[in-house]
Scaffold this active site. Structure first.
Site, PDB file in Angstrom:
ATOM      1  N   ASP A  59       0.839  -1.206   0.000  1.00 51.21           N
ATOM      2  CA  ASP A  59       0.000   0.000   0.000  1.00 51.21           C
ATOM      3  C   ASP A  59       0.874   1.256   0.000  1.00 51.21           C
ATOM      4  OD1 ASP A  59       0.881  -0.134   2.609  1.00 51.21           O
ATOM      5  OD2 ASP A  59      -1.104   0.044   3.533  1.00 51.21           O
ATOM      6  N   SER A  60       2.205   1.067   0.008  1.00 54.91           N
ATOM      7  CA  SER A  60       3.122   2.179  -0.265  1.00 54.91           C
ATOM      8  C   SER A  60       2.811   2.794  -1.626  1.00 54.91           C
ATOM      9  CB  SER A  60       4.575   1.700  -0.226  1.00 54.91           C
ATOM     10  OG  SER A  60       4.760   0.571  -1.055  1.00 54.91           O
ATOM     11  N   GLU A 134      -1.150  -5.433   8.684  1.00 57.18           N
ATOM     12  CA  GLU A 134      -0.271  -4.790   9.659  1.00 57.18           C
ATOM     13  C   GLU A 134      -0.804  -5.020  11.078  1.00 57.18           C
ATOM     14  OE1 GLU A 134       0.380  -0.666   8.809  1.00 57.18           O
ATOM     15  OE2 GLU A 134       1.105  -1.071   6.782  1.00 57.18           O
ATOM     16  N   GLU A 201       9.631  -4.032  10.205  1.00 55.58           N
ATOM     17  CA  GLU A 201      10.018  -2.734   9.634  1.00 55.58           C
ATOM     18  C   GLU A 201      10.586  -1.813  10.712  1.00 55.58           C
ATOM     19  OE1 GLU A 201       7.167  -0.898   7.022  1.00 55.58           O
ATOM     20  OE2 GLU A 201       8.309   0.955   6.898  1.00 55.58           O
TER      21      GLU A 201
HETATM   22  O1  KIV Z   1       3.622  -1.073   1.567  1.00 60.57           O
HETATM   23  C1  KIV Z   1       4.791  -1.473   1.520  1.00 60.57           C
HETATM   24  O2  KIV Z   1       5.531  -1.220   0.561  1.00 60.57           O
HETATM   25  C2  KIV Z   1       5.294  -2.244   2.648  1.00 60.57           C
HETATM   26  C3  KIV Z   1       6.758  -2.530   2.692  1.00 60.57           C
HETATM   27  C4  KIV Z   1       7.475  -1.319   3.144  1.00 60.57           C
HETATM   28  C5  KIV Z   1       7.064  -3.701   3.539  1.00 60.57           C
HETATM   29  O3  KIV Z   1       4.556  -2.595   3.507  1.00 60.57           O
END
Ligand code: KIV
Length: 302
Positions: A59-60, A134, A201
């Site tokens: 979700d980044s 998460e 993380e």
């Molecule tokens: O959303 C993402 O890219 C992530 C990574 C940073 C592990 O959760």
């Protein structure tokens, strides 16, 4: 730090499709798991062709692709489009990595039913093999519910961006003895709830190593030192796309922002000087057809 023996990943990865037992086997063999984010067909294909083990449609994407200031605004529908594209791209490679899709904020938190429904859509509509969620605490029930529905779940602890505000911002976690012990407990809990792997993380290397030794599932670190069972980086960070500053755990393996900028400046110069397109970019028409066309054009003008 872990003292377990380590060996490099094979230079030529086996063909086919990466499956959950492959990741576990890598943990046991001490062969680091390589994970990278991807958000569209070209990045999915390139990552797969480069031999990564896992593609995370993170979700980044809310920040890297959609331009939001945090991961919170991205929706399930937006994530489904990106996941389906990355899956299609990856499937074209000789060896297809495991495809994991992030469940975005509010898609799984409200109830087990919501969590199963959202996770199911990623598998059914977008080609994901697994989903990532998460947190621990209330998320443990969601992990149980989703895995109970037959969908593998990757857990994510430490800095969990969907709750960054509650955690005091984008900062390292587990830096007091109490917080580190809580992290170990949470890791054991997500494993017991059924998670097949765990992203750690922004936690101190020693704490990530302690977690890695205490769980049977593979750990995949980002800003968590070198003792985890694998590493993940965000596509845009690794390739140097975007002109922002990177967190300290990022290694930029390329500067595609500069390379793209320079290429576009050259294109603009060529257009403005009329040196692009050149003859080799242009379609031809036979001389007699061109002559007839001109005659027709003149007749039409009379
Ligand atoms: O959303 C993402 O890219 C992530 C990574 C940073 C592990 O959760």
């Amino acid at each position: 730090m872990s003292t377990r023996p380590r060996r490099s990943a094979p230079a030529t990865p086996a063909l086919g499709k990466v499956a959950l037992p492959d990741l576990l086997a890598q943990k046991h063999a001490g062969a680091p798991i390589v994970m990278i984010t991807a958000y569209d067909a070209p990045s999915g294909f390139t990552a797969a062709e480069a031999g990564v083990d896992v593609i995370l449609v993170g979700d980044s994407a809310a920040m890297t692709v959609l331009g939001h200031a945090s991961t919170m605004p991205i929706t399930v529908d937006e994530m489904l489009v990106l996941t389906a594209a990355a899956s299609r791209g990856a499937a074209r490679a000789a060896r297809c990595p495991l495809i994991v899709a992030d469940l975005p904020f509010l898609s799984f938190q409200p109830s087990d039913r919501d969590a199963i429904f959202a996770a199911g859509r990623f598998v059914k509509e977008a080609g994901a093999d697994a989903v990532k969620v998460e947190g621990a605490g209330p998320t443990l029930d969601r992990i149980r519910a989703i895995t109970g529905a037959g969908i593998p779940v990757m857990a994510h602890l430490g800095l969990t961006p969907q709750s960054a505000t509650a955690l005091g911002g984008f900062r390292a976690q587990g830096r007091t003895a109490a917080a580190a012990l809580r992290l170990v407990e949470e890791a054991i809990a997500v494993e017991a709830a059924g998670a097949f792997a765990l992203v750690l993380e922004c936690v101190p290397a020693e704490i990530a190593a302690a977690v890695t030794e205490r769980v049977a599932i593979p750990t995949i670190g980002i800003g968590a030192g070198n003792a985890t069972d694998g590493q993940v980086l965000v596509w845009h960070d690794l390739l140097g796309i975007g002109d922002g500053s990177s967190p300290r755990f990022v290694e930029r393996y390329a500067d595609l922002h500069q390379a793209s900028h320079d290429a576009i400046v050259r294109f603009a110069d060529d257009v403005r000087s009329r040196s692009f397109p050149a003859v080799r970019h242009t379609y031809a028409i036979a001389g007699d057809e061109l002559a007839a066309f001109r005659v027709g054009l003149a007749a039409a003008a009379r």
